[in-house]
Scaffold this active site. Structure first.
Site, short mmCIF file in Angstrom:
data_model
loop_
_atom_site.label_atom_id
_atom_site.label_comp_id
_atom_site.label_asym_id
_atom_site.label_seq_id
_atom_site.Cartn_x
_atom_site.Cartn_y
_atom_site.Cartn_z
N TYR A 116 0.82 -1.23 0.00
CA TYR A 116 0.00 0.00 0.00
C TYR A 116 0.85 1.27 0.00
O TYR A 116 0.31 2.37 -0.11
CB TYR A 116 -0.90 0.04 1.24
CG TYR A 116 -1.88 -1.10 1.31
CD1 TYR A 116 -3.00 -1.15 0.47
CD2 TYR A 116 -1.70 -2.14 2.23
CE1 TYR A 116 -3.90 -2.21 0.53
CE2 TYR A 116 -2.60 -3.20 2.30
CZ TYR A 116 -3.70 -3.22 1.46
OH TYR A 116 -4.58 -4.27 1.52
N HIS A 165 -4.18 6.64 -1.11
CA HIS A 165 -4.76 6.60 0.24
C HIS A 165 -3.69 6.75 1.32
O HIS A 165 -4.02 6.98 2.48
CB HIS A 165 -5.47 5.24 0.40
CG HIS A 165 -6.82 5.31 1.05
ND1 HIS A 165 -7.55 6.48 1.21
CD2 HIS A 165 -7.59 4.33 1.61
CE1 HIS A 165 -8.70 6.19 1.81
NE2 HIS A 165 -8.74 4.91 2.06
N PHE A 190 -5.93 -1.14 9.77
CA PHE A 190 -6.28 -0.65 8.44
C PHE A 190 -7.03 0.67 8.57
O PHE A 190 -7.51 1.03 9.64
CB PHE A 190 -7.03 -1.71 7.64
CG PHE A 190 -6.08 -2.74 7.09
CD1 PHE A 190 -5.36 -2.47 5.94
CD2 PHE A 190 -5.84 -3.92 7.76
CE1 PHE A 190 -4.43 -3.38 5.43
CE2 PHE A 190 -4.91 -4.83 7.28
CZ PHE A 190 -4.21 -4.56 6.11
N ASN A 205 -9.91 1.91 7.89
CA ASN A 205 -11.26 2.04 8.45
C ASN A 205 -11.32 1.75 9.94
O ASN A 205 -12.37 1.86 10.55
CB ASN A 205 -12.25 1.14 7.68
CG ASN A 205 -11.85 -0.32 7.69
OD1 ASN A 205 -10.73 -0.66 8.08
ND2 ASN A 205 -12.74 -1.19 7.29
N ASP A 233 -5.83 11.86 2.53
CA ASP A 233 -6.19 12.09 1.13
C ASP A 233 -7.63 12.60 1.07
O ASP A 233 -8.45 12.24 1.92
CB ASP A 233 -6.03 10.80 0.32
CG ASP A 233 -6.86 9.65 0.88
OD1 ASP A 233 -6.77 9.37 2.09
OD2 ASP A 233 -7.63 9.03 0.12
N ASN A 262 -13.05 6.74 5.23
CA ASN A 262 -13.21 5.76 6.30
C ASN A 262 -12.29 6.00 7.49
O ASN A 262 -12.64 5.68 8.63
CB ASN A 262 -13.01 4.35 5.77
CG ASN A 262 -14.18 3.92 4.89
OD1 ASN A 262 -15.30 4.37 5.10
ND2 ASN A 262 -13.91 3.09 3.91
#
Length: 196
Positions: free
Chosen positions: A20, A25, A75, A77, A102, A123
């Site tokens: 990632y 994000h 993560f 969220n 972001d 999220n």
């Protein structure tokens, strides 16, 4: 600890894991990585399920502030859990928490700073607001909307395009400057200097 002695907690929002790292994000992680470099700190694991760096930010004198830079290792969220645990551990008042994230509704590479407000479908913010309330600062890093019919979830989990990458270092640098200005000089000054 009086509120005045309390540190600022600067949270970069992102997803942990090498796959990632370059995603849109994860621009929050990129900004706090640069801030850590600037204050000469290395991230260390914290029991709050986050990586943290403790240090000081700003010019010498009264504007030099204690800060905790953080990357939640949950993560996106689930960011609220680690951030709330860090807030409690370091006794940080809500108005000294800064989320760097972001933002789809702002064009790339534009910054906007604000205090409080909605989560706009983000999220990470949704999770933080649910855990703590909404009155924390946001440094919103514009990534624009997905092209054509691409789903938002696919767009934010893709790396910046080769065209975007030409400006990415500059954008991350500018966002880090905006955080430093916010901490040292306050929101209004930072907004007038950095809001695009």
């Amino acid at each position: 600890m009086s509120d005045d002695a309390a540190p600022w907690l600067i949270v970069g929002l992102g997803n942990p894991g090498a796959e990632y790292a370059g995603n849109r994000h994860n621009i929050g992680f990129m900004v706090v990585d640069l801030l850590a470099e600037r204050i000469g700190g290395k991230f260390k694991a914290h029991k709050a399920r986050a990586q943290v760096v403790e240090g000081r930010m700003g010019p010498p004198g009264p504007a030099n502030r204690p800060v905790v830079l953080a990357k939640p290792m949950s993560f996106m969220n689930l960011s609220g859990g680690p951030v709330t645990a860090l807030r409690d551990f370091y006794k940080v008042p809500l108005e000294r928490i800064v989320a760097v994230h972001d933002e789809l509704d702002i064009d790339y590479p534009t910054l906007r700073l604000k205090l409080g407000g909605g989560d706009n479908g983000h999220n990470g913010l949704k999770s933080m607001t649910k855990s703590m309330g909404a009155d924390y600062h946001r440094v919103r890093c514009g990534i624009g909307r997905p092209p054509g019919r691409m789903q938002v979830a696919d767009f934010v989990l893709k790396d910046f395009s080769s065209t975007e990458r030409k400006e990415l270092d500059w954008f991350v640098d500018r966002a880090a400057d905006a955080v430093e200005c916010l901490v040292a000089e306050g929101l209004e000054r930072a907004q007038s200097a950095y809001n695009g």
